[in-house]
Design an enzyme around this catalytic site. Structure first.
Site, PDB file in Angstrom:
ATOM      1  N   GLY A  46      -8.254   0.352 -10.242  1.00  0.00           N
ATOM      2  CA  GLY A  46      -7.296  -0.632 -11.245  1.00  0.00           C
ATOM      3  C   GLY A  46      -6.016  -0.862 -10.330  1.00  0.00           C
ATOM      4  O   GLY A  46      -5.658   0.025  -9.706  1.00  0.00           O
ATOM      5  N   GLN A  51       3.082  -1.969  -9.728  1.00  0.00           N
ATOM      6  CA  GLN A  51       2.539  -1.408  -8.436  1.00  0.00           C
ATOM      7  C   GLN A  51       2.730  -2.306  -7.361  1.00  0.00           C
ATOM      8  O   GLN A  51       2.855  -1.421  -6.146  1.00  0.00           O
ATOM      9  CB  GLN A  51       1.269  -0.796  -8.576  1.00  0.00           C
ATOM     10  N   CYS A 110      -3.335   8.199  -8.626  1.00  0.00           N
ATOM     11  CA  CYS A 110      -2.732   7.146  -8.738  1.00  0.00           C
ATOM     12  C   CYS A 110      -2.181   6.494  -7.369  1.00  0.00           C
ATOM     13  O   CYS A 110      -1.709   7.187  -6.367  1.00  0.00           O
ATOM     14  CB  CYS A 110      -1.448   7.120  -9.492  1.00  0.00           C
ATOM     15  N   LEU A 111      -2.455   5.353  -7.182  1.00  0.00           N
ATOM     16  CA  LEU A 111      -2.186   4.740  -5.635  1.00  0.00           C
ATOM     17  C   LEU A 111      -0.596   4.868  -5.456  1.00  0.00           C
ATOM     18  O   LEU A 111      -0.196   4.640  -4.527  1.00  0.00           O
ATOM     19  CB  LEU A 111      -2.444   3.125  -5.696  1.00  0.00           C
ATOM     20  N   HIS A 152      -4.462   4.214 -18.257  1.00  0.00           N
ATOM     21  CA  HIS A 152      -3.774   4.543 -17.106  1.00  0.00           C
ATOM     22  C   HIS A 152      -3.172   3.230 -16.569  1.00  0.00           C
ATOM     23  O   HIS A 152      -1.859   3.322 -16.399  1.00  0.00           O
ATOM     24  CB  HIS A 152      -4.773   4.845 -15.760  1.00  0.00           C
ATOM     25  N   GLU A 153      -3.674   2.160 -16.509  1.00  0.00           N
ATOM     26  CA  GLU A 153      -3.043   0.805 -16.173  1.00  0.00           C
ATOM     27  C   GLU A 153      -2.007   0.255 -17.410  1.00  0.00           C
ATOM     28  O   GLU A 153      -0.899   0.101 -17.016  1.00  0.00           O
ATOM     29  CB  GLU A 153      -4.067  -0.086 -15.775  1.00  0.00           C
ATOM     30  N   HIS A 156       1.332   2.278 -16.979  1.00  0.00           N
ATOM     31  CA  HIS A 156       2.108   1.600 -15.752  1.00  0.00           C
ATOM     32  C   HIS A 156       2.813   0.512 -16.461  1.00  0.00           C
ATOM     33  O   HIS A 156       4.113   0.506 -15.813  1.00  0.00           O
ATOM     34  CB  HIS A 156       1.124   0.989 -14.744  1.00  0.00           C
TER      35      HIS A 156
HETATM   36 NI    NI Z   1      -1.744   4.311 -11.139  1.00  0.00          NI
END
Ligand code: NI
Length: 181
Positions: A46, A51, A110-111, A152-153, A156
Site C-alpha cells: 500500500g 509518502q 511502513c515504507l 494504515h493508509e 497516513h
Molecule cells: Ni505506511
C-alpha cells in the site's frame, strides 16, 4: 511513468493532514500510475500520497488475500488450492464509514519508517467510501489484512503513523520479512 521518491521520517508532510482531491485531471492520473509503480517497485502492499510528498487524499493498495487465512490455506495447499490473485485498489478521499467492534493484532511496517516494525491493533472489518480514479463514488467492504492495509493508509492521510498506534515497536531481524505499507 516514473517512480516517485518515497519520503521517510522526519519529513513533515508525513505529519500533515492531506487535502481532498478535487480535480480529476491528467496530473492526477499520472500521479496514480506513478504511485502504483512506486508501490510495486518498493515493494509494498500500500502507499499513500503523502509518502510521495503529495498532500492529497489518495491511496493505492495491492494485496493478495491469503495471509489472513494462512492456517486454512496450509491444509488446502496440500490439495492444490491456488493462491488468490492480487487485488489493486485506488481510493480517493477515502473515509471509513463502518468498522467492526472486533479488533485484531498484527505486525506492520511502513515504507516511510525504514527499519522498524510494530504490533498494531486494527478493526477486523471495515467499510470504506470514496472515489475511484475518475471521480466515481465507490464503496468497499474489506476484512483481515486488506482491512489492516486500508486503515494504515488512511491513517497516513491524517498524519498518523503505525508507531503512534503500536503497542510495541522493534527492529526486525534480517530473517523476519514484513510487508510494508
Ligand atoms: Ni505506511
Amino acid at each position: 511513468m516514473p517512480l516517485r521518491e518515497i519520503v521517510t521520517l522526519p519529513e513533515p508532510i508525513l505529519r500533515r493532514k492531506a487535502k481532498p482531491v478535487t480535480k480529476f485531471d491528467r496530473d492526477l492520473q499520472s500521479l496514480i500510475d506513478d504511485m502504483i509503480e512506486t508501490m510495486r517497485d518498493a515493494p509494498g502492499v500500500g502507499l499513500a500520497a503523502p509518502q510521495v510528498n503529495i498532500g492529497e487524499q489518495l491511496i493505492v493498495v495491492e494485496y493478495a488475500e491469503h495471509e489472513d487465512e494462512e492456517e486454512e490455506l496450509e491444509d488446502e495447499d496440500a490439495e492444490g488450492t491456488p493462491q488468490k490473485p492480487k487485488k489493486l485498489y485506488v481510493m480517493i478521499n477515502p473515509e471509513i464509514v463502518k468498522a467492526s467492534e472486533e479488533k485484531v493484532m498484527g505486525i506492520e511496517g511502513c515504507l516511510s519508517i525504514p527499519g522498524l516494525q510494530g504490533e498494531v491493533e486494527r478493526h477486523e472489518k471495515i467499510q470504506v467510501k470514496g472515489l475511484n480514479r475518475f471521480g466515481k463514488p465507490q464503496k468497499l467492504k474489506v476484512e483481515g489484512w486488506m482491512a489492516r492495509i486500508f486503515q494504515h493508509e488512511i491513517d497516513h492521510l491524517n498524519g498518523v503513523l503505525f508507531t503512534d498506534r503500536a503497542t510495541r515497536v522493534w527492529k526486525p531481524r534480517e530473517d523476519e520479512p514484513i510487508e510494508l505499507e
